[in-house]
Design an enzyme around this catalytic site. Structure first.
Site, mmCIF file in Angstrom:
data_model
loop_
_atom_site.group_PDB
_atom_site.id
_atom_site.type_symbol
_atom_site.label_atom_id
_atom_site.label_comp_id
_atom_site.label_asym_id
_atom_site.label_seq_id
_atom_site.Cartn_x
_atom_site.Cartn_y
_atom_site.Cartn_z
ATOM 1 N N LEU A 116 68.550 -78.190 -74.958
ATOM 2 C CA LEU A 116 69.161 -78.875 -73.823
ATOM 3 C C LEU A 116 68.346 -78.707 -72.539
ATOM 4 C CD1 LEU A 116 71.651 -80.468 -72.811
ATOM 5 C CD2 LEU A 116 72.685 -78.273 -72.233
ATOM 6 N N LYS A 119 55.353 -69.372 -73.471
ATOM 7 C CA LYS A 119 56.346 -70.453 -73.562
ATOM 8 C C LYS A 119 56.293 -71.325 -72.300
ATOM 9 C CE LYS A 119 59.636 -68.020 -76.506
ATOM 10 N NZ LYS A 119 60.897 -67.321 -76.589
ATOM 11 N N SER A 137 78.555 -75.196 -69.864
ATOM 12 C CA SER A 137 79.613 -74.616 -70.690
ATOM 13 C C SER A 137 79.558 -75.251 -72.083
ATOM 14 C CB SER A 137 80.954 -74.865 -70.012
ATOM 15 O OG SER A 137 81.995 -74.344 -70.790
ATOM 16 N N TYR A 187 80.563 -65.826 -77.663
ATOM 17 C CA TYR A 187 79.877 -67.008 -77.117
ATOM 18 C C TYR A 187 80.883 -67.960 -76.468
ATOM 19 C CZ TYR A 187 77.638 -71.559 -76.949
ATOM 20 O OH TYR A 187 77.188 -72.777 -76.521
ATOM 21 N N LYS A 247 81.828 -68.888 -72.369
ATOM 22 C CA LYS A 247 81.869 -70.257 -71.819
ATOM 23 C C LYS A 247 83.249 -70.534 -71.194
ATOM 24 C CE LYS A 247 77.684 -71.263 -73.010
ATOM 25 N NZ LYS A 247 76.629 -71.545 -72.042
ATOM 26 N N THR A 265 70.190 -78.222 -81.707
ATOM 27 C CA THR A 265 69.084 -77.491 -81.075
ATOM 28 C C THR A 265 68.837 -76.235 -81.904
ATOM 29 O OG1 THR A 265 70.515 -76.073 -79.753
ATOM 30 C CG2 THR A 265 69.943 -78.207 -78.792
HETATM 31 N N1 LIG Z 1 73.603 -76.898 -78.880
HETATM 32 C C1 LIG Z 1 74.838 -77.234 -78.581
HETATM 33 O O1 LIG Z 1 75.524 -77.978 -79.320
HETATM 34 C C2 LIG Z 1 75.471 -76.731 -77.325
HETATM 35 C C3 LIG Z 1 76.809 -77.027 -77.105
HETATM 36 C C4 LIG Z 1 77.424 -76.563 -75.952
HETATM 37 C C5 LIG Z 1 76.698 -75.847 -75.031
HETATM 38 N N2 LIG Z 1 75.410 -75.564 -75.253
HETATM 39 C C6 LIG Z 1 74.715 -74.761 -74.232
HETATM 40 O O2 LIG Z 1 73.483 -75.349 -73.899
HETATM 41 C C7 LIG Z 1 72.622 -74.333 -73.376
HETATM 42 C C8 LIG Z 1 71.258 -74.472 -74.031
HETATM 43 O O3 LIG Z 1 71.412 -74.241 -75.413
HETATM 44 P P1 LIG Z 1 70.589 -75.030 -76.524
HETATM 45 O O4 LIG Z 1 71.570 -75.556 -77.479
HETATM 46 O O5 LIG Z 1 69.622 -75.945 -75.883
HETATM 47 O O6 LIG Z 1 69.862 -73.827 -77.259
HETATM 48 P P2 LIG Z 1 68.326 -73.376 -77.315
HETATM 49 O O7 LIG Z 1 67.467 -74.510 -77.740
HETATM 50 O O8 LIG Z 1 68.317 -72.126 -78.114
HETATM 51 O O9 LIG Z 1 67.992 -73.051 -75.797
HETATM 52 C C9 LIG Z 1 68.404 -71.879 -75.180
HETATM 53 C C10 LIG Z 1 67.442 -71.582 -74.065
HETATM 54 O O10 LIG Z 1 67.905 -70.413 -73.380
HETATM 55 C C11 LIG Z 1 66.811 -69.493 -73.325
HETATM 56 N N3 LIG Z 1 67.291 -68.128 -73.296
HETATM 57 C C12 LIG Z 1 67.990 -67.480 -74.247
HETATM 58 N N4 LIG Z 1 68.202 -66.214 -73.868
HETATM 59 C C13 LIG Z 1 67.607 -66.061 -72.667
HETATM 60 C C14 LIG Z 1 67.457 -64.978 -71.785
HETATM 61 N N5 LIG Z 1 67.948 -63.774 -72.049
HETATM 62 N N6 LIG Z 1 66.790 -65.182 -70.626
HETATM 63 C C15 LIG Z 1 66.273 -66.385 -70.341
HETATM 64 N N7 LIG Z 1 66.367 -67.457 -71.139
HETATM 65 C C16 LIG Z 1 67.027 -67.287 -72.294
HETATM 66 C C17 LIG Z 1 66.010 -69.760 -74.577
HETATM 67 O O11 LIG Z 1 64.722 -69.193 -74.450
HETATM 68 P P3 LIG Z 1 63.965 -68.590 -75.755
HETATM 69 O O12 LIG Z 1 63.424 -69.765 -76.496
HETATM 70 O O13 LIG Z 1 62.914 -67.720 -75.159
HETATM 71 O O14 LIG Z 1 64.995 -67.830 -76.546
HETATM 72 C C18 LIG Z 1 66.026 -71.272 -74.582
HETATM 73 O O15 LIG Z 1 65.094 -71.775 -73.678
HETATM 74 C C19 LIG Z 1 73.304 -73.007 -73.654
HETATM 75 O O16 LIG Z 1 73.926 -72.544 -72.485
HETATM 76 C C20 LIG Z 1 74.345 -73.367 -74.690
HETATM 77 O O17 LIG Z 1 75.440 -72.507 -74.667
HETATM 78 C C21 LIG Z 1 74.763 -75.987 -76.387
#
Ligand SMILES: NC(=O)c1ccc[n+]([C@@H]2O[C@H](COP(=O)([O-])OP(=O)(O)OC[C@H]3O[C@@H](n4cnc5c(N)ncnc54)[C@H](OP(=O)(O)O)[C@@H]3O)[C@@H](O)[C@H]2O)c1
Length: 441
Positions: A23, A56, A220, A243, A247, A291
């Site tokens: 995202l 990265k 969220s 998790y 949120k 993702t």
């Molecule tokens: N995927 C879904 O369906 C979904 C649904 C609802 C909400 N969300 C929210 O969307 C947001 C992004 O998630 P995503 O789905 O895009 O997952 P993602 O591809 O795993 O992205 C997560 C990002 O957060 C970074 N991150 C994780 N831990 C960190 C830390 N301690 N310090 C700094 N950066 C950190 C990761 O970096 P690294 O690569 O270095 O780990 C990555 O860039 C999250 O807040 C998630 O809760 C996602």
């Protein structure tokens, strides 16, 4: 004269955390597209994105530049020569932070403070699930018997109860003053720290760079239902749903942030007098997108993409599937003019802005129902454009009434108080720690 002044102040600075994948990366791409399409030629987008390490960061900068160049070529295809005008309007830069290491959070804040440039929008996107894995038999059974609900509100993740972040101060060089007090350093929940508290501290440390029109946007999730969070367990350390609980906490903090009951705490967080106009907080979610957050093998991810599209075709409003489509709500909240957003919230109540989708795969921004709050904190009011109906609704959700709305507000005030107490405690603890002690980057 006034217009000359506003034309000079034409840099729009945004910071997106966790931008190397999913995202966060998609939000950056969408911000570039929508900024160029909607903002006047006199405005420049300064896009700051964060990653956890330099490798990265470099790779993300390369990919974002490639995305921008492609957008320029496409624009040139429509209007010959326009790319020369557009190219100067986007500046992309990486910064480093690990939200589970508060000293790196502090260092990023100091780095940005030293530049003395205001921040128009920050998007707190980085996050982790903290799951230990998936209960596959349960997942398959739920998906076969209850597809839409099971993929919108999953209950088949294996929890890692009590997952704590690594120590913040122990292990620093013994000459450092801060280590003296680190023996009694309390635990911090890892999911809480990555998803909420790290960003919360960053909000406080960056406060001098915000103006009253700045926006603090929290990401969220649709799955943040009321049962996932226990108010007695702020850091979700005893939770099986850390998790989702983190949120839900995000929702409660942001949605109550403009109520008078939260004002004393929001003022100290943002370092402003109580009566001053403060930057506003907003909460958005991307719906369900595929993702790397679930840590699935690429083959299973491919299977999940196909399944999620089927779910969308069955009428789920919350399955945009693609991160770019899921980024529509965050990009809207970041760039919408005040009469489309703060005026809307002033009229219809503060909303949780979600990325919804139609069966024809058209994404849109929609208000999301929140347990105890409703669609805007106003009982019985369902503003136009909200997602209603049973297909996307959590089955256990009760309609909001006077009692639950009152409880939401009281809980919100308590959470704000506890978050502020924790912030002050940690600020004192980190005060004497030298930033030179961070060896990671
Ligand atoms: N995927 C879904 O369906 C979904 C649904 C609802 C909400 N969300 C929210 O969307 C947001 C992004 O998630 P995503 O789905 O895009 O997952 P993602 O591809 O795993 O992205 C997560 C990002 O957060 C970074 N991150 C994780 N831990 C960190 C830390 N301690 N310090 C700094 N950066 C950190 C990761 O970096 P690294 O690569 O270095 O780990 C990555 O860039 C999250 O807040 C998630 O809760 C996602």
């Amino acid at each position: 004269m006034a217009s000359q002044v506003s034309e000079k102040k034409s840099t729009f600075t945004t910071l997106v955390t966790g931008a190397n994948s999913g995202l966060g990366f998609a939000i950056c791409c969408r911000l570039i597209d929508e900024f160029l399409a909607t903002r006047p030629q006199t405005q420049t987008l300064q896009l700051l994105f964060s990653t956890r390490d330099k490798r990265k960061g470099d790779a993300t900068l390369h990919r974002l530049n490639a995305y921008f160049q492609k957008a320029l070529r496409e624009a040139n295809g429509r209007t010959l020569g326009i790319s020369r005008l557009l190219e100067a309007r986007v500046k992309i830069e990486g910064v480093l932070v690990d939200l589970t290491e508060l000293l790196t959070v502090k260092r990023l804040a100091e780095q940005l403070l030293s530049r003395e440039e205001r921040l128009d929008v920050v998007i707190w996107n980085a996050g982790i699930t903290g799951y230990a894995g998936l209960n596959w038999p349960k997942a398959v059974w739920h998906m076969c018997t209850d597809l839409i609900h099971a993929t919108t509100y999953p209950t088949y993740a294996l929890p890692d109860i009590g997952l704590a972040a690594k120590w913040q101060l122990r292990g620093l060089r013994s000459t450092d003053q801060a280590t003296a007090g680190s023996a009694d350093e309390p635990k911090l929940g890892q999911v809480f720290l990555a998803n909420v508290f790290g960003h919360y501290m960053l909000t406080h440390w960056l406060a001098p760079l915000f103006t009253p029109s700045s926006r603090v946007i929290w990401i969220s999730s649709i799955s943040a239902t009321p049962p996932t969070f226990d108010i007695e367990d702020l850091q979700c350390l005893r939770s099986e749903t850390a998790y989702e609980g983190s949120k839900r906490l995000t929702d409660m903090l942001v949605l109550t942030s403009e109520l008078p009951s939260a004002a004393p705490y929001v003022s100290t967080l943002l370092d402003t007098p109580r009566e001053a106009v403060k930057p506003k907080m907003y909460v958005t979610h991307p719906g369900v997108i595929v993702t790397s957050i679930a840590g699935l093998h690429w083959f299973i991810s491919f299977f999940m993409v196909c399944t999620m599209h089927v779910v969308r075709l069955f009428g789920s409003p919350w399955h945009p599937v693609s991160p770019y489509k899921g980024a529509v709500s965050a990009a809207f909240v970041a760039l919408a003019p005040p009469d489309q957003l703060s005026d809307l919230e002033a009229r219809d109540g503060k909303g949780k802005w979600g990325s919804a989708i139609s069966v024809y795969n058209d994404e849109r921004v929609a208000r999301t129902e929140v347990g105890g709050w409703g669609f805007g904190g106003k009982i019985g009011k369902v503003p136009a454009g909200s997602v209603t109906g049973t297909k996307g609704r959590y089955r256990g959700l009760q309609d909001t009434n006077e009692v639950s709305r009152q409880q939401f507000e009281e809980d919100g005030r308590r959470l704000w108080r506890e978050m502020e107490e924790l912030r002050v405690e940690w600020e004192e603890r980190l005060e004497s720690a030298s930033l030179e002690n961070i060896g990671k980057f």
